[in-house]
Motif scaffolding. Structure first.
Motif, mmCIF file in Angstrom:
data_model
loop_
_atom_site.group_PDB
_atom_site.id
_atom_site.type_symbol
_atom_site.label_atom_id
_atom_site.label_comp_id
_atom_site.label_asym_id
_atom_site.label_seq_id
_atom_site.Cartn_x
_atom_site.Cartn_y
_atom_site.Cartn_z
ATOM 1 N N GLN A 1 -8.236 156.484 -28.895
ATOM 2 C CA GLN A 1 -9.071 157.201 -29.855
ATOM 3 C C GLN A 1 -9.663 158.460 -29.239
ATOM 4 N N ILE A 2 -10.139 158.300 -28.037
ATOM 5 C CA ILE A 2 -10.782 159.439 -27.372
ATOM 6 C C ILE A 2 -9.760 160.545 -27.097
ATOM 7 N N ILE A 3 -8.584 160.172 -26.558
ATOM 8 C CA ILE A 3 -7.573 161.188 -26.210
ATOM 9 C C ILE A 3 -7.044 161.859 -27.469
ATOM 10 N N ASN A 4 -6.794 161.058 -28.489
ATOM 11 C CA ASN A 4 -6.287 161.657 -29.722
ATOM 12 C C ASN A 4 -7.311 162.591 -30.356
ATOM 13 N N GLU A 5 -8.573 162.271 -30.092
ATOM 14 C CA GLU A 5 -9.620 163.143 -30.631
ATOM 15 C C GLU A 5 -9.721 164.418 -29.821
ATOM 16 N N GLU A 6 -9.679 164.281 -28.521
ATOM 17 C CA GLU A 6 -9.815 165.468 -27.676
ATOM 18 C C GLU A 6 -9.233 165.178 -26.289
ATOM 19 N N ALA A 7 -7.963 165.527 -26.099
ATOM 20 C CA ALA A 7 -7.315 165.349 -24.796
ATOM 21 C C ALA A 7 -7.776 166.437 -23.840
ATOM 22 N N SER A 8 -7.798 166.111 -22.562
ATOM 23 C CA SER A 8 -8.226 167.084 -21.559
ATOM 24 C C SER A 8 -7.505 166.800 -20.238
ATOM 25 N N GLN A 9 -7.467 167.822 -19.386
ATOM 26 C CA GLN A 9 -6.795 167.674 -18.086
ATOM 27 C C GLN A 9 -7.543 166.678 -17.210
ATOM 28 N N ILE A 10 -8.901 166.615 -17.407
ATOM 29 C CA ILE A 10 -9.695 165.700 -16.585
ATOM 30 C C ILE A 10 -9.310 164.258 -16.870
ATOM 31 N N LEU A 11 -9.216 163.940 -18.154
ATOM 32 C CA LEU A 11 -8.833 162.579 -18.516
ATOM 33 C C LEU A 11 -7.394 162.278 -18.069
ATOM 34 N N LEU A 12 -6.532 163.269 -18.190
ATOM 35 C CA LEU A 12 -5.139 163.088 -17.753
ATOM 36 C C LEU A 12 -5.073 162.808 -16.257
ATOM 37 N N ASP A 13 -5.903 163.503 -15.474
ATOM 38 C CA ASP A 13 -5.919 163.275 -14.027
ATOM 39 C C ASP A 13 -6.306 161.837 -13.697
ATOM 40 N N VAL A 14 -7.281 161.304 -14.479
ATOM 41 C CA VAL A 14 -7.684 159.916 -14.258
ATOM 42 C C VAL A 14 -6.506 158.984 -14.503
ATOM 43 N N ILE A 15 -5.807 159.230 -15.583
ATOM 44 C CA ILE A 15 -4.657 158.383 -15.929
ATOM 45 C C ILE A 15 -3.550 158.496 -14.882
ATOM 46 N N LEU A 16 -3.225 159.745 -14.487
ATOM 47 C CA LEU A 16 -2.141 159.967 -13.533
ATOM 48 C C LEU A 16 -2.476 159.390 -12.169
ATOM 49 N N ARG A 17 -3.748 159.455 -11.820
ATOM 50 C CA ARG A 17 -4.139 158.918 -10.528
ATOM 51 C C ARG A 17 -3.850 157.418 -10.454
ATOM 52 N N LYS A 18 -4.170 156.728 -11.534
ATOM 53 C CA LYS A 18 -3.872 155.309 -11.576
ATOM 54 C C LYS A 18 -2.366 155.056 -11.648
ATOM 55 N N LEU A 19 -1.678 155.989 -12.242
ATOM 56 C CA LEU A 19 -0.228 155.836 -12.393
ATOM 57 C C LEU A 19 0.475 155.877 -11.040
ATOM 58 N N VAL A 20 0.070 156.795 -10.153
ATOM 59 C CA VAL A 20 0.766 156.956 -8.880
ATOM 60 C C VAL A 20 0.193 156.073 -7.776
ATOM 61 N N LYS A 21 -1.123 155.833 -7.818
ATOM 62 C CA LYS A 21 -1.731 155.040 -6.752
ATOM 63 C C LYS A 21 -1.488 153.555 -6.939
ATOM 64 N N ASP A 22 -1.428 153.107 -8.169
ATOM 65 C CA ASP A 22 -1.189 151.696 -8.433
ATOM 66 C C ASP A 22 0.244 151.426 -8.854
ATOM 67 N N GLY A 23 1.070 152.497 -8.868
ATOM 68 C CA GLY A 23 2.432 152.353 -9.376
ATOM 69 C C GLY A 23 3.334 151.545 -8.487
ATOM 70 N N LYS A 24 2.995 151.458 -7.195
ATOM 71 C CA LYS A 24 3.847 150.719 -6.268
ATOM 72 C C LYS A 24 3.866 149.241 -6.617
ATOM 73 N N GLY A 25 2.741 148.761 -7.144
ATOM 74 C CA GLY A 25 2.726 147.392 -7.640
ATOM 75 C C GLY A 25 2.841 147.440 -9.151
ATOM 76 N N ALA A 26 4.045 147.335 -9.650
ATOM 77 C CA ALA A 26 4.308 147.556 -11.074
ATOM 78 C C ALA A 26 3.561 146.552 -11.954
ATOM 79 N N SER A 27 3.128 145.452 -11.408
ATOM 80 C CA SER A 27 2.431 144.435 -12.200
ATOM 81 C C SER A 27 0.931 144.681 -12.253
ATOM 82 N N CYS A 28 0.420 145.692 -11.548
ATOM 83 C CA CYS A 28 -1.013 145.976 -11.527
ATOM 84 C C CYS A 28 -1.499 146.329 -12.938
ATOM 85 N N ALA A 29 -2.623 145.723 -13.342
ATOM 86 C CA ALA A 29 -3.134 145.900 -14.709
ATOM 87 C C ALA A 29 -3.529 147.343 -14.983
ATOM 88 N N SER A 30 -4.166 147.984 -14.003
ATOM 89 C CA SER A 30 -4.588 149.370 -14.216
ATOM 90 C C SER A 30 -3.376 150.280 -14.404
#
Length: 1343
Positions: free
Chosen positions: A187-216
């Protein structure tokens, strides 16, 4: 109900707003009541606007007191329970009053802070309040009230909300809870996406990506998937900037953008349609690290299953393929690391085949790191999918076992062993069938035995590989036998040789170990120094069969000191146990008893392995015989390979046939096509099995009469092997029966073969029937007109049946003179040599019997091969004429005759069973009109030079007497010159230079190879030795004349001039020939000392130089025609500055002129050459003079030397002794007559800084003999007894006798059978190149 809830909420709100100080319990009670009441209130659902407005107004009125209480005090409460209940009330108020915000904007920030703090507790799933928190999350998600944070500018709270969700989400959370979180964030992203929020998402994507089963990580993936459209511009912009200009991007995530691309592509590939093509830019960048990362990323993208990325982005794939040939080693290695995953994603795809082709190319990469990685990848790929791996890939990977780098060979070895073991397991489980391309792996591994560079691959270590590493540990003997049988169907002679080498070493150690154990027991009874010496020798022999001989020898001595008899008893049991399974049990028990803590455990483990029958056991023999008996093979090839395997095992371990004799006999009685191999097995194992000759003789006798020629050969050998006191009686009876069959005309080819073999095993049995047999062959075979039987042409053999019989008859006659077991034939060979001479010249034993040209060609070939066979023992009796006719077969008009003759010559020379002089036939082959035969001749000649040069080096360094001149391959030039001089096509004096160049091309090709450093792997000592020896040979020939026909002497001198000039043309720096040996050995049946004056050459220097130049410019082959150093696939670059364009560079010297005949006395310096050492001699020279008047009756001058004698010059194991004196001619004839002749000193070559070697001959009148003084060395040669005996030579001091033997090789050395042609006795002459002195001796080395 609703009215009461409204009223209760209002009352509680009023109450809470009035209380300034209330207890916690009462507060909690009031909030719970309010929360429960609010949960009972529903949103106005009436469709009438008026009624809906009224309902909303009632809600506002009833909740206002509570809302006031919340914002004016409860929000700041510190108690967690109170805050939780307040948050519940707030969420319910949001729900019932939605979509209008129930609080003013100024209070919303604190309210959302409270809510976010409640969300932060969601990680505690064990808390009793967890369900209430989940309820708050659910209510907030449904109300979509979090977007209000964006409206009031609480971006920090939004960011905190995102971080909170990522931190609290757990894998054990209910799916509904995670869905609520996803819904809020979406809801928040669809209302107003931003690079800051994207960075939060991407950070979790690459840092926790090695364990593909990680919930985050999964949460981030879900957000990207749900908000792909909103996030795409931000993601594409960020990633594109990173690709095109990473340094300009101010974002810490730019370091992970490759991983981001990969992670996003996995979850939302449509987002990167504009990004992926830009990766081509990175693959082309100059920065190696960027190319490596790009290759790794693209490789992972292509390996994604079901994505078909390579197909969709074809341009990117093509650029990726180019990285396999990138200029950077690291990039190429990275590309290779992507291959396995790429191929496994789509094995049948077109792109996968292209990648496999790129992998195959990297197996031949010029960098060893890349080749090593390619081997690893190829083997890993094969192991992952053995059924579908391309056969070509396995084949090319196994070729790396021959890589020029040891590190690559080792890695290929270990990886391919793993592949083969997996393959064997699959075959035993029934998942795969035996396949040629996998069976090639052990074939290539066996060839490592010939690897000279790596100790790990020597046969001492390869034994362990075959026993323990090649096959899986649990693989049954039957399965192993199946694989061995298939292996033998692929084996070449080299593979068999390698296996025999391994097995022979194992057998030698076992025999030596048995001898040692017997000596040890004997030493216990009667200890003596002799026994200790024998034990020590035994240790040395056994230690040589270990990878580290010195360490092994020390371990053997320590073993000998052990008092524990159980160790020796166990080793004795291992040696006697023939079953591989039982031997393994004994060994395991032995090692367990010893214990791994024993100081010699490692050595005892290795020794027990070598003592065990762990490669082949009696079970293997039983399996092979069972397969043959059951006729289980679908092809004759496997049946034949089974017989070959059986023969290979029994040849080394004949005792393994024990217990299987009955099966073998039954197979032989079945008269199969493999009977020849089975009978040979019987012959090999005869002394070791429990079979009597009387039991097997009827079968063998039948084969001698009715079988094939090869079966008959082994049948006779089997009869001889069983032997016994009745052997001669058996052979006598067999020979008589064979003669009867011969006269009856029954299976004559086989009968002739049997008779020839009997002659070799029992001379007396054949001798009794010799006249009858020989007469039959002469009258009934040799004199039969082939035209009478012209219709019996044999296409397979290429000649008529009559011709075949003539050849078979010739072979029988030849075998009479080649008996086994050291027996000497008592027949005269001259008659046979006359027949061979006739056959070589006319293609027939008698005139005008054979008319078919094809038959004549076959007869000439058979005669030439017969001469080669006879030369093993009868070379002294082979006249120069027969030798010349034999070599002439290399120029036969028939191509197949030339081909087969040269191939046979190559085989026999390689086995060292014929004199080396026959190798000059290779030189004739180098000028053959057919390119294939010409190339093979160059190849054979180079192999001969390389092998025999090294043999001479070894003989020189290991033998007490050292090597003689005839040991060196350069010496065959002597015979080639003689052959050319007697050639009927020798050019006349008025022929142009080109004709002479063409005619002399065999000699010049040979000289070119002899001084070519690449032929001997760049060993310049061998090249220089050959060069100096050749110079001396040419000088010697210039001072000799033709024994057979003196009119050919000028031809000899012309060819010597041309050869000398050619050598000088290769020596650009005009190397001095002063260091060449002064005394040269020449065969007296070909040459003798020149009795006349040395005449001026009919050609001047200019003409000879033109001949040489003509050869070099038009006829000489390039250096590439000769084999180069290194391996077949990966050739080593030999960095030798000494050779360039086939040119040899040596030190400068003054100009030499071979054709000069000016008579003068000069001072020269001579340097004797040996392999690896040179000694300089400087002595003075005086004019030649007659030293003493010869006694009238004791000495007389002989004008001719008998053709059967030999000319000997001082041979070239050149001793350190300095020769002194005048130039004299000393000749000893077979009858014992001696003469001394003084010659005028003659200098026919100008060489600077050289003094003439002096030699002084003194006649001792008192003893009717003469003494040769040579640096104090005195040798007495009697004049009445013919040849000087060994006892006569003992009058010399022992030290000087050694020197003399080194120089002249007076006594024939004992040579092992099958290794070197033996030395025979004959007369010989010595030619002193600097003195014109010739001394004739009575021994010569066979050459």
């Amino acid at each position: 109900m609703a009215e009461s809830a409204f009223q209760l909420v209002s009352e509680i709100g009023t109450q809470l707003s009035r209380q300034t100080r209330s207890g916690k319990d009462s507060l909690l009670k009031s909030l719970k009541q309010a929360a429960n009441a609010l949960s009972e209130i529903e949103q106005p659902s009436t469709s009438e606007a008026a009624r809906k407005l009224e309902a909303i107004k009632n809600l506002e009125v009833s909740t206002k007191p509570l809302r006031i209480a919340i914002v004016h005090g409860l929000l700041q409460h510190k108690d967690k329970e109170v805050r939780l209940l307040v948050a519940i009330c707030i969420s319910e108020i949001f729900r019932v009053m939605a979509p209008e915000p129930p609080f003013k904007d100024k209070y919303l920030r604190d309210i959302f802070k409270l809510i976010v703090s409640i969300f932060a507790e969601l990680a505690d799933t064990a808390s009793p309040h967890f369900s209430r928190r989940v309820k708050i999350l659910e209510t907030i998600a449904r109300c979509k009230c979090c977007v209000l944070m964006l409206d009031i500018g609480c971006d920090d709270l939004v960011l905190e909300t995102f971080n909170t969700f990522f931190s609290v989400v757990r894998e054990n959370h209910q799916r509904s809870l995670i869905n609520h979180i996803i819904y809020i964030m979406t809801q928040i992203i669809n209302e107003e996406a931003s690079q800051i929020l994207l960075d939060v998402i991407l950070r979790k994507l690459v840092k926790d990506g090695k364990g593909a089963s990680c919930a985050s990580y999964q949460l981030a993936v879900s957000i990207i998937q749900n908000c792909a459209e909103k996030l795409e511009p931000f993601i594409c912009g960020f990633l594109t900037n990173c690709i095109l200009d990473r340094d300009a991007v101010e974002n810490e995530l730019k370091e992970f953008y490759h991983e981001i691309i990969f992670q996003i592509f996995q979850c939302a590939p449509q987002m990167l349609l504009a990004v992926i093509p830009n990766l081509t830019h990175e693959l082309l960048t100059d920065q190696v690290d960027v190319r490596i990362k790009a290759v790794n990323l693209v490789g992972k993208l292509f390996a994604l299953p079901k994505q078909h990325v390579a197909q969709h982005y074809r341009d990117l794939f093509l650029e990726f393929l180019k990285r396999f040939s990138d200029k950077s080693v690291e990039v190429r290695v990275s590309a290779l690391q992507c291959v396995k995953a790429f191929y496994m994603a789509s094995p049948s795809g077109t792109e996968s085949h292209e990648v496999i082709t790129a992998l195959e190319d990297r197996l031949l990469d010029f960098d060893d790191k890349v080749r090593t990685q390619a081997v690893i990848v190829a083997c890993d790929l094969a192991q992952s999918n053995l059924k579908f791996v391309p056969p070509k890939l396995i084949s090319q990977t196994s070729e790396r076992l021959r890589d020029k780098k040891i590190i690559v060979r080792k890695k290929a070895f270990h990886k391919l062993i793993e592949v083969y073991r997996d393959y064997c397991n699959k075959c035993s489980e029934g998942h795969m069938t035996i396949s040629d391309h996998f069976e090639q792996i052990p074939c290539k591994i066996l060839m490592l035995c010939f690897d000279k560079d790596c100790k790990e691959f020597r046969s001492q270590n390869m034994e362990l590989v075959l026993a323990e590493d090649l096959f899986p540990v649990l693989l049954s003997v039957a399965e192993r036998t199946r694989h061995w049988i298939h292996l033998f169907s692929l084996f070449t002679p080299l593979h068999v040789k390698a296996l025999n080498s391994i097995l022979s070493q194992k057998r030698r150690l076992q025999k030596e170990m048995q001898s040692y154990l017997a000596l040890r027991e004997k030493d216990k009874e009667t200890s003596s120094e002799e026994i200790q010496k024998r034990i020590k020798t035994s240790f040395m022999k056994m230690a040589a069969l270990f990878p580290d001989p010195s360490k092994a020898e020390d371990s053997f001595h320590k073993l000998n000191q052990m008092k524990d008899n159980n160790v020796f008893n166990s080793l004795a049991l291992l040696l006697d146990e023939l079953k591989i399974v039982d031997a393994q049990t004994i060994r395991d028990k032995f090692l367990k008893t010893v214990g791994d803590r024993h100081p010699h455990f490692e050595f005892l483990s290795s020794l027990s392995s070598k003592c065990s029958h762990n490669i082949f056991g009696s079970e293997h023999i039983q399996c092979i015989l069972e397969h043959l008996s059951g006729n289980r093979y679908g092809t004759k090839l496997l049946e034949a390979s089974s017989a070959k395997l059986l023969l290979a095992i029994i040849s080394i371990f004949p005792s393994l046939l024990r217990g299987s004799e009955v099966q073998l006999r039954m197979l032989i009685e079945e008269n199969r096509k493999i009977n020849d191999k089975l009978i040979e097995v019987l012959a090999k194992a005869a002394p070791h099995i429990s079979v009597k000759l009387s039991d097997i003789y009827p079968i063998l006798e039948r084969v001698c009469h009715e079988g094939s020629r090869i079966e008959a050969k082994f049948s006779v050998a089997a009869i001889a092997a069983f032997g016994g006191v009745s052997e001669q009686l058996v052979f006598s009876k067999l020979c008589k029966d064979l003669v009867v069959s011969l006269h009856a005309g029954r299976n004559i080819p086989t009968v002739l073969q049997s008779l020839g073999c009997v002659a070799q095993y029992s001379v007396s049995a054949f001798e009794a029937q010799d006249g009858e047999i020989t007469s039959y062959i002469y009258e009934k075979i040799f004199r039969v007109d082939a035209s009478d039987n012209i219709n019996s042409y044999n296409d397979a053999f290429g000649c008529t049946s009559s011709c075949k019989l003539k050849i078979y008859g010739l072979r029988t006659l030849v075998k009479r003179f080649l008996p086994h077991r050291g027996t000497h034939a008592r027949w005269q060979i001259n008659e046979l040599l006359d027949i061979l001479s006739n056959m070589l010249q006319k293609g027939d034993a008698f005139d005008r019997i054979i008319t078919c040209e094809s038959d004549k060609a076959h007869v000439r070939l058979a005669a030439a091969k017969s001469v080669l066979q006879l030369s093993r023992r009868w070379d002294l009796h082979i006249s120069p004429e027969i030798f010349r006719f034999t070599i002439l077969v290399a120029k036969d008009s028939s191509f197949f005759v030339r081909r087969l003759f040269l191939d046979k010559m190559h085989k026999l020379l390689k086995e060292h069973v014929i004199p080396s002089r026959y190798a000059c036939a290779f030189a004739l082959g180098t000028s053959d009109c057919l390119k294939d035969l010409q190339d093979d001749s160059f190849k054979y000649m180079a192999e001969f030079i390389k092998e025999y040069s090294r043999e001479a080096r070894i003989h020189q360094t290991s033998s007490a007497q050292g090597a003689t001149i005839t040991d060196y391959p350069a010496y065959i030039v002597v015979f080639l010159i003689y052959f050319l001089a007697h050639d009927t096509g020798f050019p006349s004096e008025n022929c142009p230079e080109e004709i002479y160049a063409q005619f002399c091309s065999p000699l010049l090709n040979l000289l070119e190879a002899l001084v070519n450093a690449t032929v001997v792997d760049g060993d310049m000592d061998l090249v220089n030795d050959a060069l100096l020896l050749l110079l001396s040979i040419f000088r010697a020939i210039k001072k000799a004349e033709d024994v057979v026909d003196a009119r050919n002497t000028p031809r000899l001198h012309i060819i010597a001039d041309i050869g000398f000039s050619f050598l000088k043309s290769l020596n650009h720096n005009d190397a001095s020939s002063a260091h060449a040996p002064a005394l040269i050995l020449l065969p007296s049946s070909f040459f003798r000392a020149y009795s006349g004056c040395l005449n001026q050459s009919p050609f001047n220097d200019c003409f000879i130089k033109k001949v040489v130049q003509m050869f070099k410019s038009h006829i000489s082959l390039p250096i590439t025609a000769l084999p180069k150093r290194g391996r077949k696939c990966q050739e080593d670059s030999t960095k030798l500055a000494i050779m360039e364009s086939n040119t040899l560079y040596l030190a400068p010297s003054e100009k030499d002129d071979l054709s000069t005949t000016e008579v003068e006395s000069r001072k020269i310096m001579r340097q004797d050459i040996t392999v690896g050492q040179r000694q300089k001699l400087a002595v003075s020279s005086e004019s030649v003079r007659l030293l003493q008047t010869l006694e009238r009756d004791a000495l007389s001058l002989k004008e001719n030397v008998r053709a059967s004698s030999n000319v000997v010059s001082d041979p070239p194991k050149y001793s350190k002794a300095e020769a002194k004196d005048t130039c004299s001619l000393n000749i000893t004839y077979d009858g014992g007559e001696v003469e001394v002749l003084s010659l005028e000193s003659e200098s026919w070559e100008k060489i600077s800084n050289v003094v003439l070697v002096e030699r002084e001959v003194v006649l001792a009148e008192e003893s009717n003999s003469f003494q040769l003084q040579h640096r104090g060395l005195k040798g007495t040669i009697g004049t009445s007894g013919g040849v000087a005996t060994t006892q006569q030579q003992k009058v010399l001091p022992s030290e000087e006798c050694g020197k003399l033997s080194n120089r002249t090789d007076l006594l024939p050395a004992k040579v092992k059978r099958g290794r070197k042609a033996s030395k025979e006795t004959s007369a010989s002459e010595v030619i002193n190149l600097h003195e014109d002195a010739v001394a004739k001796r009575t021994r010569r080395k066979k050459i």
